[in-house]
Write a protein that holds these residues in place. Structure first.
Motif, short mmCIF file in Angstrom:
data_model
loop_
_atom_site.label_atom_id
_atom_site.label_comp_id
_atom_site.label_asym_id
_atom_site.label_seq_id
_atom_site.Cartn_x
_atom_site.Cartn_y
_atom_site.Cartn_z
N ASN A 150 1.63 0.44 -0.72
CA ASN A 150 0.73 -0.71 -0.58
C ASN A 150 -0.02 -0.65 0.74
OD1 ASN A 150 -0.45 -3.11 -1.45
ND2 ASN A 150 1.10 -4.38 -0.46
N GLY A 151 -0.36 0.55 1.19
CA GLY A 151 -1.19 0.67 2.38
C GLY A 151 -0.45 0.98 3.66
N SER A 152 0.85 1.21 3.61
CA SER A 152 1.61 1.56 4.81
C SER A 152 2.36 2.86 4.55
CB SER A 152 2.61 0.45 5.18
OG SER A 152 1.93 -0.72 5.57
N HIS A 180 -0.22 0.92 9.18
CA HIS A 180 -1.12 0.44 8.12
C HIS A 180 -2.32 1.37 8.01
CE1 HIS A 180 -3.36 -2.18 5.48
NE2 HIS A 180 -4.37 -2.15 6.32
N PRO A 182 -6.02 1.59 6.19
CA PRO A 182 -6.99 0.77 5.45
C PRO A 182 -7.42 1.42 4.14
CG PRO A 182 -8.03 1.78 7.36
CD PRO A 182 -6.57 2.07 7.46
N ARG A 183 -7.59 0.61 3.10
CA ARG A 183 -8.04 1.07 1.79
C ARG A 183 -9.14 0.15 1.30
NH1 ARG A 183 -3.16 0.57 -1.94
NH2 ARG A 183 -2.96 -1.34 -0.70
N ASP A 186 -8.18 -1.62 -2.29
CA ASP A 186 -6.78 -1.24 -2.50
C ASP A 186 -6.63 -0.02 -3.41
OD1 ASP A 186 -5.93 -3.26 -0.86
OD2 ASP A 186 -5.51 -4.66 -2.49
#
Length: 290
Positions: A150-152, A180, A182-183, A186
């Motif tokens: 989930n982005g991490s 983290h 960034p996307r 998502d």
């Protein structure tokens, strides 16, 4: 539930004396031994002792035996929601899951509930040798990528005398190094990226929804840990797995997100989003120009 071993001794009058003796959490720094309850029948004597202790604590209150039996089964069997079996030591606050390299402790700075959902990818395991005047000193090297999807995500390296310890060190270092990433939407990166690390040159392209991850297998594993679903990429130069992994993480950290562009150019965030992702050009007054 804490794990107990029953120690049986015979007194002088011939009567067996059964007393619980708590097992140590681990016998050495790297020798983790788990003894979860496989079934109720395998540990009937321990469970009966636990029931007596609980009933003694609840003697002042009316006890619903059906609910009490359900609590016994819940405490002494594996949870159906997860395959992880762990023990907790109140002094060190350490929990051991079913795999020794996935060891949770407070120094990881990750909540246990989030720790259980992490995905681990062991991408590099190799034997290394250090030449000394005493001869060759062999050791094992491991590189692990960990992410929550989930982005991490983060990567870690570990070195030890055997592969299992090296993977454990690398996993813990990867969890500590999680950052983290960034996307956009998502699912993909914000813009195309070109990045060079040592002899490895990496090119990544943002792609439309449903495109998939059409990249090298090792980059595909990293994308699964991060949660990137649409991406295209090409590796030029050295394809050394260690350099490729480090290049990917460095490249993804160089992304310029819309909030940074808005601050640098004195525009509103909504104008930057429209300009770069919807084809709307903002004017100097800050209003979008169609």
């Amino acid at each position: 539930a804490r794990t107990f071993a029953v120690k049986t001794t015979v007194r002088g009058d011939g009567i067996k004396d059964t007393a619980p003796k708590e097992e140590s959490l681990y016998q050495s720094e790297f020798n983790f031994k788990l003894s979860p309850y496989e079934s109720i029948e395998d540990n009937r004597s321990v469970i009966e002792l636990w029931k007596q202790q609980k009933l003694a604590e609840m003697k002042e209150e009316p006890v619903d035996m059906k609910a009490f039996e359900k609590e016994v089964i819940k405490e002494h069997t594996e949870s159906p929601e997860s395959d992880d079996v762990y023990r907790k030591d109140s002094s060190d606050d350490i929990r051991i899951t079913s795999t020794p390299e996935m060891l949770w402790s407070l120094d990881l700075n990750v909540p246990y509930e989030e720790f259980r959902r992490l995905a681990k990818k062991t991408l590099v395991v190799k034997r290394t040798v250090q030449m000394t005047r005493l001869g060759k000193l062999p050791s094992m090297y491991a590189l692990v990528v960990v992410g929550n999807g989930n982005g991490s995500a983060g990567y870690g390296e570990g070195k030890a005398n055997d592969a299992a310890k090296a993977v454990m060190f690398a996993t813990r270092n990867a969890i500590k190094a999680m950052n983290h990433i960034p996307r956009y939407d998502d699912r993909t990166i914000f813009h195309d990226i070109e990045h060079k690390f040592k002899a490895t040159k990496l090119v990544l392209w943002a792609r439309r929804p449903g495109f998939g991850c059409r990249v090298a297998p090792i980059i595909h594993e990293i994308c699964e840990c991060i949660g990137i679903q649409d991406l295209a990429g090409k590796i030029h130069g050295s394809r050394n797995p260690m350099n490729v992994i480090k290049t990917v993480f460095e490249a993804l950290k160089t992304q310029r997100i819309p909030s940074d562009l808005a601050k640098a150019r004195g525009l509103r965030l909504i104008d930057v989003n429209h300009t770069y992702y919807q084809g709307i050009t903002p004017t100097r007054s800050g209003r979008p120009k169609f």
